[in-house]
Motif scaffolding. Structure first.
Motif, PDB file in Angstrom:
ATOM      1  N   GLN A 113       3.950   4.107 -21.654  1.00 19.37           N
ATOM      2  CA  GLN A 113       5.078   4.839 -22.139  1.00 19.37           C
ATOM      3  C   GLN A 113       4.645   6.136 -22.997  1.00 19.37           C
ATOM      4  OE1 GLN A 113       8.165   3.935 -21.810  1.00 19.37           O
ATOM      5  NE2 GLN A 113       7.771   2.194 -20.880  1.00 19.37           N
ATOM      6  N   ILE A 114       3.497   6.032 -23.503  1.00 21.06           N
ATOM      7  CA  ILE A 114       3.139   7.480 -24.004  1.00 21.06           C
ATOM      8  C   ILE A 114       1.929   8.202 -23.353  1.00 21.06           C
ATOM      9  CG2 ILE A 114       4.155   6.970 -26.258  1.00 21.06           C
ATOM     10  CD1 ILE A 114       1.467   5.651 -27.163  1.00 21.06           C
TER      11      ILE A 114
ATOM     12  N   HIS B 233       7.414  -2.983 -23.431  1.00 22.34           N
ATOM     13  CA  HIS B 233       7.676  -1.209 -23.243  1.00 22.34           C
ATOM     14  C   HIS B 233       8.671  -0.688 -24.054  1.00 22.34           C
ATOM     15  CE1 HIS B 233       4.880  -1.026 -19.938  1.00 22.34           C
ATOM     16  NE2 HIS B 233       4.986  -2.152 -19.569  1.00 22.34           N
TER      17      HIS B 233
ATOM     18  N   ILE C 166       7.295   0.026 -27.723  1.00 21.05           N
ATOM     19  CA  ILE C 166       6.571   1.061 -27.814  1.00 21.05           C
ATOM     20  C   ILE C 166       7.457   2.454 -27.846  1.00 21.05           C
ATOM     21  CG2 ILE C 166       5.092   2.606 -26.678  1.00 21.05           C
ATOM     22  CD1 ILE C 166       3.587   0.436 -27.869  1.00 21.05           C
TER      23      ILE C 166
ATOM     24  N   GLN D  36      -5.935 -15.862 -14.891  1.00 27.59           N
ATOM     25  CA  GLN D  36      -5.237 -15.078 -14.935  1.00 27.59           C
ATOM     26  C   GLN D  36      -5.886 -13.637 -14.328  1.00 27.59           C
ATOM     27  OE1 GLN D  36      -1.987 -14.888 -14.565  1.00 27.59           O
ATOM     28  NE2 GLN D  36      -1.048 -16.764 -15.492  1.00 27.59           N
ATOM     29  N   LYS D  37      -6.872 -13.527 -15.086  1.00 25.84           N
ATOM     30  CA  LYS D  37      -7.776 -12.073 -14.636  1.00 25.84           C
ATOM     31  C   LYS D  37      -7.734 -12.070 -13.340  1.00 25.84           C
ATOM     32  CE  LYS D  37     -10.077  -8.407 -16.383  1.00 25.84           C
ATOM     33  NZ  LYS D  37     -10.151  -7.666 -17.282  1.00 25.84           N
TER      34      LYS D  37
ATOM     35  N   GLY E  29      -1.468   0.180 -26.592  1.00 22.79           N
ATOM     36  CA  GLY E  29      -0.225  -0.345 -26.798  1.00 22.79           C
ATOM     37  C   GLY E  29      -0.193  -1.751 -27.821  1.00 22.79           C
ATOM     38  N   THR E  30      -1.253  -2.507 -27.342  1.00 24.56           N
ATOM     39  CA  THR E  30      -1.101  -3.734 -28.029  1.00 24.56           C
ATOM     40  C   THR E  30      -2.104  -4.093 -29.339  1.00 24.56           C
ATOM     41  OG1 THR E  30      -2.870  -4.792 -26.472  1.00 24.56           O
ATOM     42  CG2 THR E  30      -0.480  -5.146 -25.698  1.00 24.56           C
ATOM     43  N   SER E  31      -3.095  -3.052 -29.219  1.00 23.35           N
ATOM     44  CA  SER E  31      -4.017  -3.389 -30.490  1.00 23.35           C
ATOM     45  C   SER E  31      -4.155  -2.111 -31.535  1.00 23.35           C
ATOM     46  CB  SER E  31      -5.443  -3.275 -29.787  1.00 23.35           C
ATOM     47  OG  SER E  31      -5.704  -2.149 -28.994  1.00 23.35           O
TER      48      SER E  31
ATOM     49  N   ASN F  76       1.887  -5.591 -34.234  1.00 22.40           N
ATOM     50  CA  ASN F  76       1.481  -4.532 -34.942  1.00 22.40           C
ATOM     51  C   ASN F  76       2.338  -3.430 -35.754  1.00 22.40           C
ATOM     52  OD1 ASN F  76      -1.247  -4.797 -34.287  1.00 22.40           O
ATOM     53  ND2 ASN F  76      -1.203  -3.863 -32.279  1.00 22.40           N
TER      54      ASN F  76
ATOM     55  N   PHE G  99      -1.294 -11.517 -32.029  1.00 21.29           N
ATOM     56  CA  PHE G  99      -1.688 -10.025 -31.934  1.00 21.29           C
ATOM     57  C   PHE G  99      -1.052  -9.428 -30.739  1.00 21.29           C
ATOM     58  CE2 PHE G  99      -5.493  -7.748 -30.069  1.00 21.29           C
ATOM     59  CZ  PHE G  99      -5.798  -7.129 -31.151  1.00 21.29           C
ATOM     60  N   GLY G 100      -0.389  -8.368 -31.164  1.00 18.74           N
ATOM     61  CA  GLY G 100       0.478  -7.620 -29.924  1.00 18.74           C
ATOM     62  C   GLY G 100       1.212  -6.464 -30.274  1.00 18.74           C
ATOM     63  N   THR G 101       1.987  -5.870 -29.424  1.00 18.33           N
ATOM     64  CA  THR G 101       2.993  -5.022 -29.990  1.00 18.33           C
ATOM     65  C   THR G 101       3.843  -5.159 -31.209  1.00 18.33           C
ATOM     66  OG1 THR G 101       3.011  -4.723 -27.470  1.00 18.33           O
ATOM     67  CG2 THR G 101       4.599  -3.623 -28.853  1.00 18.33           C
TER      68      THR G 101
ATOM     69  N   TYR H 141       3.875 -12.913 -21.207  1.00 23.64           N
ATOM     70  CA  TYR H 141       3.358 -11.698 -22.347  1.00 23.64           C
ATOM     71  C   TYR H 141       4.595 -11.830 -23.524  1.00 23.64           C
ATOM     72  CZ  TYR H 141       1.496  -8.243 -25.259  1.00 23.64           C
ATOM     73  OH  TYR H 141       1.486  -7.528 -26.214  1.00 23.64           O
TER      74      TYR H 141
ATOM     75  N   ASN I  18      -6.398  -1.361 -24.328  1.00 23.43           N
ATOM     76  CA  ASN I  18      -4.841  -1.146 -24.408  1.00 23.43           C
ATOM     77  C   ASN I  18      -4.409  -1.000 -25.765  1.00 23.43           C
ATOM     78  OD1 ASN I  18      -2.161  -1.569 -24.043  1.00 23.43           O
ATOM     79  ND2 ASN I  18      -2.285  -3.823 -23.029  1.00 23.43           N
TER      80      ASN I  18
ATOM     81  N   ASN J  82      -0.013  -1.619 -15.227  1.00 20.90           N
ATOM     82  CA  ASN J  82       1.359  -0.794 -16.237  1.00 20.90           C
ATOM     83  C   ASN J  82       1.308  -1.649 -17.505  1.00 20.90           C
ATOM     84  OD1 ASN J  82       3.375   0.222 -16.963  1.00 20.90           O
ATOM     85  ND2 ASN J  82       5.076  -0.616 -15.912  1.00 20.90           N
ATOM     86  N   GLN J  83       0.486  -0.934 -18.396  1.00 14.11           N
ATOM     87  CA  GLN J  83       0.500  -1.581 -19.811  1.00 14.11           C
ATOM     88  C   GLN J  83       1.528  -0.684 -20.671  1.00 14.11           C
ATOM     89  OE1 GLN J  83      -2.478   0.491 -22.069  1.00 14.11           O
ATOM     90  NE2 GLN J  83      -3.827  -0.466 -20.550  1.00 14.11           N
ATOM     91  N   GLN J  84       1.715  -1.202 -21.942  1.00 11.74           N
ATOM     92  CA  GLN J  84       2.581  -0.618 -22.770  1.00 11.74           C
ATOM     93  C   GLN J  84       2.037   0.900 -23.327  1.00 11.74           C
ATOM     94  OE1 GLN J  84       1.284  -3.526 -23.329  1.00 11.74           O
ATOM     95  NE2 GLN J  84       2.275  -4.676 -25.047  1.00 11.74           N
TER      96      GLN J  84
ATOM     97  N   GLU K  99      -3.275 -10.819 -19.666  1.00 11.26           N
ATOM     98  CA  GLU K  99      -3.962 -10.602 -18.506  1.00 11.26           C
ATOM     99  C   GLU K  99      -2.909 -10.851 -17.186  1.00 11.26           C
ATOM    100  OE1 GLU K  99      -6.635  -9.530 -17.859  1.00 11.26           O
ATOM    101  OE2 GLU K  99      -7.443  -9.818 -19.777  1.00 11.26           O
TER     102      GLU K  99
ATOM    103  N   HIS L  13      -4.237 -11.865 -11.352  1.00 14.18           N
ATOM    104  CA  HIS L  13      -3.066 -10.968 -11.437  1.00 14.18           C
ATOM    105  C   HIS L  13      -4.191  -9.577 -11.230  1.00 14.18           C
ATOM    106  CE1 HIS L  13      -0.125  -8.752 -13.130  1.00 14.18           C
ATOM    107  NE2 HIS L  13      -0.860  -7.984 -13.916  1.00 14.18           N
TER     108      HIS L  13
ATOM    109  N   CYS M  16       1.452  -6.684 -19.093  1.00 15.39           N
ATOM    110  CA  CYS M  16       2.052  -6.685 -20.387  1.00 15.39           C
ATOM    111  C   CYS M  16       3.664  -6.429 -20.015  1.00 15.39           C
ATOM    112  CB  CYS M  16       1.766  -5.263 -20.930  1.00 15.39           C
ATOM    113  SG  CYS M  16      -0.071  -5.369 -21.324  1.00 15.39           S
ATOM    114  N   ASP M  17       4.173  -6.532 -18.821  1.00 12.93           N
ATOM    115  CA  ASP M  17       5.511  -6.436 -18.635  1.00 12.93           C
ATOM    116  C   ASP M  17       5.885  -7.764 -18.004  1.00 12.93           C
ATOM    117  OD1 ASP M  17       3.941  -5.964 -16.408  1.00 12.93           O
ATOM    118  OD2 ASP M  17       5.156  -4.225 -15.696  1.00 12.93           O
TER     119      ASP M  17
END
Lengths: 434, 144
Positions: A377-378, B118, B121, A41-42, A349-351, B85, B80-82, B26, A347, A372-374, B18, A45, B21-22
């Motif tokens: 948003q901030i 998203h 968050i 996937q790495k 947003g996830t950790s 947490n 483990f994730g949004t 995921y 990231n 585009n990771q979470q 990977e 993607h 995240c959207d």
């Protein structure tokens, strides 16, 4: 023209498998071989959904800007901040981390890596107790007893067992899996536990107690309770006896020990247990943390080489200061001390935990991240970089601290530069502003 | 019903993160709580029912799934994730690491909607929803 690139190190987990094959057609990755499903996937993607230009938040919306403007804005934010935090570093090259340390010094900030959220407590324990360890090659050649404690490599490090520890044939372990015994300690019957010879299903949160009971038996004390950590005392005695009948043992441990009550103290007793096992039983025993991201070990090595401390290094007094619990990323965010943050190759947003993220949402965040990771948003500034190990080269350290050269497979998109260049540009401007 | 909550990695979470995240991958991998089949039966839950996981530190709505790593009666697992947490214990006890495992939690069936990555968050942190709820729980200032 389609071509195959061989021996590609995989930029995902701490295993850093360097036997990957990536199939490239006209600067496009179209397939992989040998890698696990996460590694695939790495690469698959990597080129999708990328930011084309840097962006800055204006009136609550991220808007495209020029590279120059983004560098300038980032440098201003860092230079004007009282206590900036430079966080991430786990999925970038050691060369970029070197510049990161210089940047932290220039702006008087804190540099912390994602180790703080995975094996930070292990590092604290290793500083207290020392760590008898080895390389993964040695595990492959010598280990006839492999213990996985509080980790699930079938999920988090999918090729760890097949490449290094359980299944491969080694110099002294000619029959591969059949010449090794596998013990898994986990409160769930995980996919790793299903492959093991012995699964010790302990009660959640009682790892510290169980290791102490192991130590008690090795030191010839009586176990007075009938069950410890949900395991009958007799079974624990038998386990120790069986463990002692091996020549060379290795203990791999993961988040199961570091993320629950006790944290570094859990690792403390585990290391003491290894010492005593070596001393009284005679089985050669070592232990190794299961590092998460591919260069998280490298971030510790590099920050340590540059500043003298492995993570959570504070430059606010002009010299490097290390005080876990005070200068660690989670704590400075938790207490609301930080007034700007630069995130690179991680990231949040996830950790990050809830209260840290709640504070992070209030302060300016510079994000050096291609997808585009979470945390977008901030974020206030977004700079898309080239991905290390896919679009640019660099050095990374495997979980046993062996440096491996990452490969450049394809060219990066037009506006994406390597992390080293981006950080260098920001550093140059910060020095002008400060 | 009371449980012990653990968070951790799963291979689908790794794959999802990977893949982006959207991505749906995921969302499917992380917006879930994995429960022992016996516990699911006792709570009268079916696969993919929305449940609210509540700890002292927050609450979050996710899908209930039968665990593939069972048996682990009395223990619930969130990748483990949004979403995980939102409910973990944020204080670090001077180690730099929040408590992400062995947190007392309760679960109950709910009609509320499961938020996207998203969206979660934005609502929890950018709009300050987590802070408001934590203040209601009186835990914002005395989290230890």
């Amino acid at each position: 023209m389609m071509r195959e690139i061989k021996n590609v190190p995989c930029p995902f987990c701490g295993c850093l498998c360097d036997d990957g094959v990536v199939i490239v057609d006209d600067n496009k990755i179209i397939g992989t071989r040998n890698l696990c499903r996460i590694g695939h996937q790495k690469f698959a993607h990597a080129q999708k959904g990328r930011f084309e230009t840097p962006q800055i938040r204006k009136n609550g919306k991220l808007e495209p800007v020029s590279l120059d403007e983004a560098f300038d804005k980032s440098a201003q934010i860092l230079a004007n901040a009282e206590r900036p935090l430079l966080y991430g570093w786990c999925s970038t090259s050691a060369e970029a981390i070197q510049i990161g340390c210089e940047l932290a010094e220039a702006c008087g900030g804190i540099i912390d890596c994602t180790a703080t959220l995975c094996h930070g407590p292990s590092l604290l324990a290793i500083q207290d107790q020392g760590a008898p360890s080895c390389t993964l090659g040695e595990v492959m050649n010598r280990a006839d007893l492999v213990i996985y404690w509080g980790c699930n490599p079938m999920h988090a490090h999918p090729r760890h067992m097949s490449r290094y520890s359980v299944f491969p044939r080694g110099l002294f372990r000619k029959r591969g899996r059949r010449s090794r015994t596998i013990i898994v300690v986990d409160p769930r019957r995980t996919d790793t536990a299903k492959l093991a010879d012995l699964h010790i299903q302990i009660a959640p949160g009682s790892d510290h107690m169980l290791v102490h009971t192991f130590r008690e038996i090795i030191n010839s004390y009586d176990v007075t309770h009938e069950t410890v950590a949900g395991i009958p005392a007799d079974a624990i005695r038998e386990t120790i006896e069986a463990m002692g009948q091996h020549q060379w043992a290795v203990l791999f441990f993961g988040m199961g020990l570091t993320q629950q009550m006790g944290k570094d103290r859990n690792i403390d007793v585990a290391i003491k247990f290894i010492h005593e096992f070596n001393k009284y039983i005679g089985t050669k025993t070592v232990l190794m943390p299961m590092r998460g991201h591919y260069n998280v070990a490298g971030s510790n090595v590099t920050i340590c080489a540059e500043t003298g401390h492995p993570f959570a290094v504070d430059f606010s007094r002009g010299y490097p200061r290390y005080h876990p619990g005070e200068t660690t990323a989670m704590d400075v965010l938790y207490r609301g001390e930080v007034d700007a943050m630069l995130n690179i190759a991680a990231n949040p947003g996830t950790s990050f935990s809830n209260r840290a993220l709640a504070h992070l949402a209030k302060i300016p965040l510079i994000n050096i991240e291609p997808h585009n990771q979470q945390s977008m948003q901030i974020s206030d500034v977004v700079i898309p970089p080239a991905i290390v190990g896919v679009e640019c080269d660099g050095t990374a350290y495997r979980m046993d601290n062996i440096p491996i050269k990452m490969k450049k497979i394809v060219d990066p998109p037009e506006n994406s530069m390597p992390d080293t260049v981006i950080l260098g540009e920001i550093l140059k401007r910060v020095k002008e502003y400060v | 019903m009371e449980f012990i909550l653990s968070t951790g990695r799963s291979i689908w979470q790794g794959e999802g993160i990977e893949a982006g995240c959207d991505s749906e991958l995921y969302f499917d991998a992380c917006a879930r709580v994995e429960m022992d089949p016996d516990d699911m039966e006792r709570l009268g839950l079916k696969e993919n029912d929305a449940v609210k996981v509540k700890t002292r530190y927050g609450e979050v709505v996710v899908y209930a799934k039968t665990s593939t790593q069972a048996p682990h009666r009395g223990l619930i697992f969130m990748p483990f994730g949004t979403w995980a947490n939102v409910v973990v214990q944020p204080s670090t006890e001077c180690t730099g690491m929040p408590n992400c495992k062995c947190i007392p939690a309760t679960t109950e069936k709910t009609d509320e909607r499961v938020l996207g990555a998203h969206e979660a968050i934005k609502i929890y942190y950018a709009d300050g929803e987590w802070g408001k709820r934590a203040e209601e729980l009186k835990s914002y200032y005395d989290i230890h």
